[in-house]
Design a protein around this motif. Structure first.
Motif, PDB file in Angstrom:
ATOM      1  N   VAL A 148      51.271  26.936  16.506  1.00  0.00           N
ATOM      2  CA  VAL A 148      49.997  26.496  17.073  1.00  0.00           C
ATOM      3  C   VAL A 148      49.945  26.915  18.540  1.00  0.00           C
ATOM      4  O   VAL A 148      50.815  26.545  19.335  1.00  0.00           O
ATOM      5  N   VAL A 149      48.934  27.701  18.914  1.00  0.00           N
ATOM      6  CA  VAL A 149      48.825  28.207  20.283  1.00  0.00           C
ATOM      7  C   VAL A 149      48.054  27.237  21.161  1.00  0.00           C
ATOM      8  O   VAL A 149      48.555  26.761  22.184  1.00  0.00           O
ATOM      9  N   GLU A 150      46.805  26.901  20.759  1.00  0.00           N
ATOM     10  CA  GLU A 150      45.972  26.005  21.561  1.00  0.00           C
ATOM     11  C   GLU A 150      44.791  25.504  20.740  1.00  0.00           C
ATOM     12  O   GLU A 150      44.381  26.157  19.773  1.00  0.00           O
ATOM     13  N   PRO A 151      44.223  24.352  21.124  1.00  0.00           N
ATOM     14  CA  PRO A 151      43.000  23.889  20.458  1.00  0.00           C
ATOM     15  C   PRO A 151      41.802  24.742  20.891  1.00  0.00           C
ATOM     16  O   PRO A 151      41.722  25.170  22.045  1.00  0.00           O
ATOM     17  N   LEU A 152      40.914  25.005  19.968  1.00  0.00           N
ATOM     18  CA  LEU A 152      39.637  25.649  20.282  1.00  0.00           C
ATOM     19  C   LEU A 152      38.600  24.529  20.365  1.00  0.00           C
ATOM     20  O   LEU A 152      38.016  24.124  19.359  1.00  0.00           O
ATOM     21  N   LYS A 153      38.394  23.993  21.565  1.00  0.00           N
ATOM     22  CA  LYS A 153      37.643  22.745  21.740  1.00  0.00           C
ATOM     23  C   LYS A 153      36.151  22.926  21.463  1.00  0.00           C
ATOM     24  O   LYS A 153      35.515  23.815  22.031  1.00  0.00           O
ATOM     25  N   ASP A 154      35.660  22.074  20.588  1.00  0.00           N
ATOM     26  CA  ASP A 154      34.218  21.901  20.358  1.00  0.00           C
ATOM     27  C   ASP A 154      33.510  23.180  19.927  1.00  0.00           C
ATOM     28  O   ASP A 154      32.309  23.336  20.187  1.00  0.00           O
ATOM     29  N   ILE A 155      34.205  24.107  19.255  1.00  0.00           N
ATOM     30  CA  ILE A 155      33.517  25.328  18.845  1.00  0.00           C
ATOM     31  C   ILE A 155      32.636  25.086  17.618  1.00  0.00           C
ATOM     32  O   ILE A 155      31.761  25.914  17.309  1.00  0.00           O
ATOM     33  N   GLY A 156      32.864  23.965  16.911  1.00  0.00           N
ATOM     34  CA  GLY A 156      32.045  23.621  15.755  1.00  0.00           C
ATOM     35  C   GLY A 156      31.206  22.384  16.038  1.00  0.00           C
ATOM     36  O   GLY A 156      31.371  21.719  17.054  1.00  0.00           O
ATOM     37  N   TRP A 157      30.303  22.060  15.123  1.00  0.00           N
ATOM     38  CA  TRP A 157      29.404  20.916  15.319  1.00  0.00           C
ATOM     39  C   TRP A 157      29.956  19.631  14.714  1.00  0.00           C
ATOM     40  O   TRP A 157      29.530  18.538  15.101  1.00  0.00           O
ATOM     41  N   ARG A 158      30.898  19.747  13.789  1.00  0.00           N
ATOM     42  CA  ARG A 158      31.384  18.541  13.111  1.00  0.00           C
ATOM     43  C   ARG A 158      32.322  17.742  14.008  1.00  0.00           C
ATOM     44  O   ARG A 158      33.198  18.294  14.669  1.00  0.00           O
ATOM     45  N   ILE A 159      32.155  16.425  13.974  1.00  0.00           N
ATOM     46  CA  ILE A 159      32.982  15.529  14.775  1.00  0.00           C
ATOM     47  C   ILE A 159      34.385  15.438  14.206  1.00  0.00           C
ATOM     48  O   ILE A 159      35.374  15.380  14.948  1.00  0.00           O
ATOM     49  N   ARG A 160      34.508  15.460  12.888  1.00  0.00           N
ATOM     50  CA  ARG A 160      35.793  15.250  12.218  1.00  0.00           C
ATOM     51  C   ARG A 160      36.390  16.552  11.689  1.00  0.00           C
ATOM     52  O   ARG A 160      37.148  16.547  10.718  1.00  0.00           O
ATOM     53  N   LYS A 161      36.038  17.671  12.323  1.00  0.00           N
ATOM     54  CA  LYS A 161      36.622  18.961  11.961  1.00  0.00           C
ATOM     55  C   LYS A 161      37.007  19.678  13.247  1.00  0.00           C
ATOM     56  O   LYS A 161      36.161  19.911  14.121  1.00  0.00           O
ATOM     57  N   LYS A 162      38.275  20.037  13.370  1.00  0.00           N
ATOM     58  CA  LYS A 162      38.789  20.635  14.600  1.00  0.00           C
ATOM     59  C   LYS A 162      39.453  21.976  14.304  1.00  0.00           C
ATOM     60  O   LYS A 162      39.955  22.211  13.197  1.00  0.00           O
ATOM     61  N   TYR A 163      39.494  22.809  15.345  1.00  0.00           N
ATOM     62  CA  TYR A 163      39.992  24.174  15.186  1.00  0.00           C
ATOM     63  C   TYR A 163      41.107  24.458  16.191  1.00  0.00           C
ATOM     64  O   TYR A 163      41.073  23.970  17.330  1.00  0.00           O
ATOM     65  N   PHE A 164      42.080  25.287  15.748  1.00  0.00           N
ATOM     66  CA  PHE A 164      43.220  25.650  16.594  1.00  0.00           C
ATOM     67  C   PHE A 164      43.498  27.147  16.458  1.00  0.00           C
ATOM     68  O   PHE A 164      43.420  27.705  15.357  1.00  0.00           O
ATOM     69  N   LEU A 165      43.823  27.748  17.573  1.00  0.00           N
ATOM     70  CA  LEU A 165      44.237  29.143  17.557  1.00  0.00           C
ATOM     71  C   LEU A 165      45.699  29.195  17.126  1.00  0.00           C
ATOM     72  O   LEU A 165      46.538  28.458  17.647  1.00  0.00           O
ATOM     73  N   MET A 166      46.004  30.066  16.175  1.00  0.00           N
ATOM     74  CA  MET A 166      47.349  30.159  15.602  1.00  0.00           C
ATOM     75  C   MET A 166      47.863  31.594  15.709  1.00  0.00           C
ATOM     76  O   MET A 166      47.096  32.535  15.934  1.00  0.00           O
ATOM     77  N   LYS A 167      49.161  31.741  15.511  1.00  0.00           N
ATOM     78  CA  LYS A 167      49.737  33.075  15.382  1.00  0.00           C
ATOM     79  C   LYS A 167      50.953  33.007  14.461  1.00  0.00           C
ATOM     80  O   LYS A 167      51.578  31.958  14.285  1.00  0.00           O
ATOM     81  N   ILE A 168      51.276  34.156  13.887  1.00  0.00           N
ATOM     82  CA  ILE A 168      52.486  34.286  13.073  1.00  0.00           C
ATOM     83  C   ILE A 168      53.615  34.696  14.009  1.00  0.00           C
ATOM     84  O   ILE A 168      53.471  35.634  14.790  1.00  0.00           O
ATOM     85  N   LYS A 169      54.724  33.989  13.957  1.00  0.00           N
ATOM     86  CA  LYS A 169      55.803  34.193  14.943  1.00  0.00           C
ATOM     87  C   LYS A 169      56.349  35.617  14.955  1.00  0.00           C
ATOM     88  O   LYS A 169      56.644  36.159  16.015  1.00  0.00           O
ATOM     89  N   ASN A 170      56.485  36.239  13.812  1.00  0.00           N
ATOM     90  CA  ASN A 170      57.030  37.590  13.781  1.00  0.00           C
ATOM     91  C   ASN A 170      55.945  38.673  13.908  1.00  0.00           C
ATOM     92  O   ASN A 170      56.230  39.859  13.834  1.00  0.00           O
ATOM     93  N   GLN A 171      54.670  38.218  14.075  1.00  0.00           N
ATOM     94  CA  GLN A 171      53.560  39.148  14.299  1.00  0.00           C
ATOM     95  C   GLN A 171      52.702  38.611  15.450  1.00  0.00           C
ATOM     96  O   GLN A 171      51.587  38.112  15.237  1.00  0.00           O
ATOM     97  N   PRO A 172      53.173  38.673  16.673  1.00  0.00           N
ATOM     98  CA  PRO A 172      52.504  38.013  17.802  1.00  0.00           C
ATOM     99  C   PRO A 172      51.109  38.552  18.119  1.00  0.00           C
ATOM    100  O   PRO A 172      50.322  37.872  18.788  1.00  0.00           O
ATOM    101  N   LYS A 173      50.766  39.727  17.634  1.00  0.00           N
ATOM    102  CA  LYS A 173      49.446  40.288  17.921  1.00  0.00           C
ATOM    103  C   LYS A 173      48.386  39.853  16.909  1.00  0.00           C
ATOM    104  O   LYS A 173      47.201  40.136  17.084  1.00  0.00           O
ATOM    105  N   GLU A 174      48.830  39.206  15.850  1.00  0.00           N
ATOM    106  CA  GLU A 174      47.898  38.728  14.827  1.00  0.00           C
ATOM    107  C   GLU A 174      47.421  37.319  15.172  1.00  0.00           C
ATOM    108  O   GLU A 174      48.220  36.379  15.196  1.00  0.00           O
ATOM    109  N   TRP A 175      46.140  37.171  15.460  1.00  0.00           N
ATOM    110  CA  TRP A 175      45.592  35.854  15.796  1.00  0.00           C
ATOM    111  C   TRP A 175      44.870  35.271  14.581  1.00  0.00           C
ATOM    112  O   TRP A 175      44.148  35.971  13.865  1.00  0.00           O
TER     113      TRP A 175
END
Length: 532
Positions: A148-175
């Motif tokens: 888990v890299v960081e939260p993507l704050k308030d990018i959606g409209w739902r109150i009970r749905k949250k988003y996070f930027l992720m990456k694969i450890k052995n593929q750091p350029k893949e977001w």
């Protein structure tokens, strides 16, 4: 949660799309400030209401937070001197009421977490970003592949749905993007069926569905991972927005309103209709079509968030189609929502209200024909066309789709039956809500009509006529009684004298001619009969 079983104790499954209305009932002055007592109501039920007490500083704080939307909201200005005067407080109360009306009638603002917390602090006290982060972090401790890299704050409209930027450890350029969502009020699948269906989502292959890389479900939430797309969604294209920006900033007040080119409208519309038909044929309930749920991949539209219906989440446009009793299946909901999406693609903004009485000039009359079939007053009153019917309309029938990817989405028979039952339950709740709204609207119209100035005048006139009629009847009865009493006193054997040529006066029990003065009725009777 088993089928039709009540949610666990302490679990609140609110429908966040049910509108909140707010009315300032009173104000009270304390030593150094004034408090405003607000009556807040969820939906149409008066019983489902409560009071919140807010100071002007609370309104000011909310307004500062909403400035990110770019909207000019009518909050009354501050005043340092004379702010405890009775006249000033009354005037400010009116201004604050106008402010509340402005935010509760705005479709995006009324659904945002800031406004919900302000009006309903008890039900929206939880910090869902923290809850999501805790659950996601706990799960991925045992999954060393992801980070888990960081939260993507308030990018959606739902109150009970949250988003996070992720990456694969052995593929750091893949977001990647992880979406975490809580359960909704329409979750009718059993836990077992629910988890099986969620795990099936990565196996769904369709040229117009955005691929799910990973999916997992707990008893109360779902986490899914998809590839991060820097171009963003169809709504980002329409509004010239950056995908990572907050929802309020991206879509509330676009800097430039401009629709798409006709060929884009035709191609994107055809692709979306094709995937809707695919899901309908599979018996997979969707009901969540809007421009933010369509990912753009080059010139191809790909549908997002198939998991929403399994979670039981309410639709973005629910407060619109819940007003129309003919939009009562998830298939008709998808078609109506497609109308909203087509309007936004055509004009660069959502419609001001629905149903739409008249449509602005469009790139083609074929566009207007589809809009009329999905958003007009006649369409909302009589029902939606099918997706197959829309595909046959001139706007989409000549669009050639070039794709070699073969759709694949195998759903076991047992799960298809569970989906069918859950779909029926979702539709049943919608129909019940529509029925209540319809009855409330009829009652409100009747009360409004009965209390109108014209109706009050009519009732006063009728009351005066009734009073005059009673007075005339009473005046006719007194002489008759007096005459009868005199005759009976003269002789017990004699009878009252009557003339055979004399006409019989009208019965006092018969009603006078409606619409004429009482004196006119009696005068006409005397002239017609020749009575003196």
């Amino acid at each position: 949660m088993a089928f039709m079983e009540k949610p666990p104790a302490g679990k609140v499954l609110l429908d966040d799309t049910v509108p909140l209305t707010a009315a300032i009932e009173a104000s009270q002055s304390l030593q150094s400030h004034t408090e405003y007592i607000i009556r807040v109501q969820r939906g149409i039920s008066v019983e489902n209401s409560w009071q919140v007490v807010r100071r002007y500083s609370d309104f000011d704080l909310l307004n500062n937070s909403l400035q990110i939307s770019g909207l000019s909201l009518p909050l009354p200005p501050k005043k340092l001197i004379g702010n405890m005067d009775r006249e000033f407080i009354a005037e400010r109360q009116k201004g604050l009421q106008n402010y509340l009306n402005a935010i509760t009638t705005n479709h995006i603002l009324s659904n945002c977490e800031l406004v919900k917390k302000f009006l309903d602090p008890n039900n929206y006290a939880a910090n869902y970003t923290e809850i999501a982060l805790q659950q996601v972090s706990m799960f991925f401790r045992s999954e060393p592949r992801w980070e888990v890299v960081e939260p993507l704050k308030d990018i959606g409209w739902r109150i009970r749905k949250k988003y996070f930027l992720m990456k694969i450890k052995n593929q750091p350029k893949e977001w990647l993007v992880l979406s975490w969502a809580d359960l909704g009020p329409d979750k009718y699948l059993s836990d077992k069926d629910f988890q099986c269906l969620i795990k099936l989502l990565p196996s769904c292959l369709h040229p117009y569905i955005y691929r799910v890389t990973f999916a997992t479900a707990s008893e109360s939430s779902v986490s899914l991972i998809r590839m991060f797309n820097e171009k963003g969604t169809l709504k980002d294209l329409i509004y010239k927005a950056k995908p990572k920006d907050p929802f309020l900033k991206k879509y509330c007040s676009p800097k430039k309103i401009q629709g798409l080119e006709l060929q884009q409208i035709k191609t994107y519309g055809r692709q979306i209709l094709e995937v809707l038909k695919f899901l309908h044929d599979k018996g997979f309930p969707y009901g969540h079509l809007h421009a933010s749920n369509v990912m753009l991949d080059g010139d191809t539209c790909r549908l997002l968030d198939l998991e929403n219906s399994l979670l039981g989440l309410p639709s973005f446009y629910r407060s619109y189609f819940s007003q129309f009793r003919k939009i009562n299946t998830l298939e008709s909901v998808d078609v109506h929502c497609f109308g909203h999406l087509l309007y936004e693609m055509t004009y660069g903004r959502p419609p001001d209200s629905v149903p739409v009485d008249s449509f602005p000039p469009a790139p083609s009359m074929a566009v207007v024909a589809v809009l009329e079939s999905t958003l007009s007053c006649e369409a909302c009153k009589n029902g939606m066309p099918t997706v197959s019917r829309l595909l046959q309309m001139p706007l989409f029938s000549d669009v050639l789709l070039t794709t070699s990817e073969k759709p694949q989405f195998k759903i076991p028979t047992k799960l298809k039956e569970a989906l069918r039952i859950a779909k029926e339950c979702i539709e049943k709740r919608l129909v019940e809500e529509q029925k209540q709204i319809h009855q409330h609207r009829r009652l409100t119209r009747a009360q409004s009509h009965h209390g109108s100035e014209e109706e009050r005048k009519k009732r006063k006139i009728l009351a005066r006529k009734k009073s005059k009629r009673s007075a005339i009847e009473d005046s006719e009865e007194h002489p008759t009684k007096y005459s009868n009493s005199n005759n009976s006193a003269g002789s017990g054997a004699s009878s009252p004298l009557t003339s055979p040529s004399s006409p019989t006066p009208p019965s006092t029990a018969a009603p006078l001619e409606p619409g004429l003065p009482e004196t006119h009725c009696w005068s006409r009777w005397i002239m017609e009969t020749g009575a003196i």
